[in-house]
Write an enzyme that holds these catalytic residues in place. Structure first.
Site, mmCIF file in Angstrom:
data_model
loop_
_atom_site.group_PDB
_atom_site.id
_atom_site.type_symbol
_atom_site.label_atom_id
_atom_site.label_comp_id
_atom_site.label_asym_id
_atom_site.label_seq_id
_atom_site.Cartn_x
_atom_site.Cartn_y
_atom_site.Cartn_z
ATOM 1 N N TYR A 155 3.337 -10.187 4.721
ATOM 2 C CA TYR A 155 2.638 -9.501 3.646
ATOM 3 C C TYR A 155 1.403 -8.531 4.303
ATOM 4 C CZ TYR A 155 -1.215 -9.302 0.297
ATOM 5 O OH TYR A 155 -2.182 -8.868 -0.662
ATOM 6 N N LYS A 159 1.113 -4.358 4.166
ATOM 7 C CA LYS A 159 -0.113 -3.659 3.820
ATOM 8 C C LYS A 159 -0.593 -2.701 4.717
ATOM 9 C CE LYS A 159 -0.698 -5.593 -0.394
ATOM 10 N NZ LYS A 159 -0.902 -5.062 -1.502
HETATM 11 P P1 NDP Z 1 -1.669 -11.013 -9.763
HETATM 12 O O1 NDP Z 1 -0.394 -11.817 -9.112
HETATM 13 O O2 NDP Z 1 -2.914 -11.911 -10.250
HETATM 14 O O3 NDP Z 1 -1.226 -10.007 -10.732
HETATM 15 C C1 NDP Z 1 -0.068 -9.204 -10.503
HETATM 16 C C2 NDP Z 1 0.232 -8.362 -11.671
HETATM 17 O O4 NDP Z 1 1.292 -7.502 -11.201
HETATM 18 C C3 NDP Z 1 0.534 -8.921 -12.971
HETATM 19 O O5 NDP Z 1 0.210 -8.121 -13.956
HETATM 20 C C4 NDP Z 1 2.051 -9.179 -12.792
HETATM 21 O O6 NDP Z 1 2.846 -8.929 -14.285
HETATM 22 C C5 NDP Z 1 2.527 -7.656 -12.111
HETATM 23 N N1 NDP Z 1 3.726 -7.805 -11.250
HETATM 24 C C6 NDP Z 1 4.180 -8.666 -10.357
HETATM 25 N N2 NDP Z 1 5.361 -8.447 -9.960
HETATM 26 C C7 NDP Z 1 5.641 -7.316 -10.546
HETATM 27 C C8 NDP Z 1 6.839 -6.346 -10.294
HETATM 28 N N3 NDP Z 1 7.884 -6.672 -9.368
HETATM 29 N N4 NDP Z 1 6.690 -5.063 -10.800
HETATM 30 C C9 NDP Z 1 5.485 -4.801 -11.696
HETATM 31 N N5 NDP Z 1 4.614 -5.501 -11.903
HETATM 32 C C10 NDP Z 1 4.596 -6.926 -11.471
HETATM 33 O O7 NDP Z 1 -2.035 -10.137 -8.188
HETATM 34 P P2 NDP Z 1 -3.427 -9.705 -8.125
HETATM 35 O O8 NDP Z 1 -4.073 -9.154 -9.007
HETATM 36 O O9 NDP Z 1 -4.292 -10.805 -7.212
HETATM 37 O O10 NDP Z 1 -2.966 -8.571 -6.873
HETATM 38 C C11 NDP Z 1 -2.659 -7.191 -7.230
HETATM 39 C C12 NDP Z 1 -2.853 -6.480 -6.030
HETATM 40 O O11 NDP Z 1 -3.886 -6.609 -5.021
HETATM 41 C C13 NDP Z 1 -1.482 -6.820 -5.133
HETATM 42 O O12 NDP Z 1 -0.995 -5.792 -4.666
HETATM 43 C C14 NDP Z 1 -2.126 -7.657 -3.999
HETATM 44 O O13 NDP Z 1 -1.395 -7.645 -3.090
HETATM 45 C C15 NDP Z 1 -3.380 -6.968 -3.964
HETATM 46 N N6 NDP Z 1 -4.686 -7.710 -3.086
HETATM 47 C C16 NDP Z 1 -4.723 -8.988 -3.954
HETATM 48 C C17 NDP Z 1 -5.802 -9.657 -3.398
HETATM 49 C C18 NDP Z 1 -6.490 -10.972 -4.039
HETATM 50 O O14 NDP Z 1 -7.060 -11.790 -3.032
HETATM 51 N N7 NDP Z 1 -5.978 -11.304 -5.176
HETATM 52 C C19 NDP Z 1 -6.576 -9.383 -1.959
HETATM 53 C C20 NDP Z 1 -5.936 -8.008 -1.240
HETATM 54 C C21 NDP Z 1 -5.096 -7.486 -2.164
HETATM 55 P P3 NDP Z 1 3.588 -9.997 -14.920
HETATM 56 O O15 NDP Z 1 3.143 -11.257 -15.253
HETATM 57 O O16 NDP Z 1 4.554 -9.461 -15.692
HETATM 58 O O17 NDP Z 1 4.718 -10.297 -13.600
#
Ligand code: NDP
Length: 246
Positions: A155, A159
């Site tokens: 991961y 990033k």
């Molecule tokens: P969530 O898992 O809570 O939400 C993910 C979202 O992405 C959902 O809308 C999901 O839709 C969609 N999704 C998942 N897989 C795919 C795919 N293959 N194609 C298109 N859409 C997809 O994640 P977060 O909101 O926590 O994270 C969002 C971003 O922020 C990520 O890149 C993560 O790495 C980054 N991030 C998050 C942190 C955290 O602490 N939460 C910290 C640092 C970075 P569906 O339900 O339809 O799958």
């Protein structure tokens, strides 16, 4: 006139968590917003409804961000619906926390394909439609710079990769006024990283503020970078991590 009036934004993974907050925030600033999702059409429809209820315009498109054809179609559908594309937010991403030696090849491919290859695929497709003053914003992570806990090897590598991707690309598209920036959140309370989980304890302790962040903390920064006030910020890695990397 709102700060993003007449602008069109595409947010990948915009149905839940950080992506949903970004989509709603950009719509509040006046942008027409397309969101993509992978599995859950109801969650995506709820985000669209909420934006519409507030007077904005939005569409939801099912498109696996790791699938080149799906991503290209999502970009084209956004442009066909709203007439242009000004802001791309590469938000879709996932983590499969486990020790590297226990990580399977499938786990590895999934994390690389979505978090890194997907960012490049989507950006590639979007750039064909992006005109002067476009914005490419990727949601990286504070662990793309420093890693505080075990279990995040692939991961954090992805990033770190999007960080250099953003820096490199900023050099190629700057002449068109397009900015490319990488936003690096720390622990943010979402389905992916719930503040109530056991794994949250060490993440919270690693922050200077001793707390998790909210999805809106990230959305506010994205909205700023998407707007006209940020036209001289490019190739930057902007951290919103409660001091995790301090
Ligand atoms: P969530 O898992 O809570 O939400 C993910 C979202 O992405 C959902 O809308 C999901 O839709 C969609 N999704 C998942 N897989 C795919 C795919 N293959 N194609 C298109 N859409 C997809 O994640 P977060 O909101 O926590 O994270 C969002 C971003 O922020 C990520 O890149 C993560 O790495 C980054 N991030 C998050 C942190 C955290 O602490 N939460 C910290 C640092 C970075 P569906 O339900 O339809 O799958």
């Amino acid at each position: 006139m709102s700060r993003l009036s007449n602008k069109v934004a595409l947010v990948t993974g915009g149905s839940r968590g950080i992506g949903a907050a970004i989509a709603k925030r950009l719509a509040t600033d006046g942008a027409n917003v397309a969101i993509t999702y992978a599995k859950n059409p109801d969650a995506a429809a709820a985000v669209v409804k909420e934006i519409e209820r507030s007077g904005g315009k939005a569409i939801a498109i099912q498109a696996d961000a790791a699938d080149a054809n799906a991503v290209k179609t999502a970009v084209e559908k956004t442009v066909a619906t709203f007439g242009r594309l000004d802001v791309l937010v590469n938000n879709a991403g996932t983590a499969i926390p486990k020790k590297f030696e226990e990580t399977t090849l499938e786990d590895l491919d999934r994390v690389i394909d979505l978090n890194f290859r997907g960012v490049m695929l989507t950006t590639h497709a979007a750039l064909k439609h992006m005109k002067e003053n476009g914005r490419i914003i990727t949601i990286g992570s504070c662990v793309g710079e420093r890693v505080m806990t075990p279990g995040l090897v692939p991961y954090s590598a992805t990033k770190g990769a999007v960080k250099m991707f953003s820096q490199g690309l900023s050099r190629e598209v700057g002449s068109r006024g397009i900015t490319v920036n990488n936003i690096q959140p720390g622990p943010i309370d979402t389905d992916l990283n719930p503040a109530s989980s056991e794994w949250a304890v060490s993440q919270k302790a690693a922050t200077a503020l001793n707390r998790y962040g909210r999805v809106d903390d990230v959305a506010e920064l994205v909205a700023f970078v998407a707007g006209p006030e940020a036209s001289y910020i490019t190739g930057a890695n902007l951290t919103v991590d409660g001091g995790t990397n301090a």
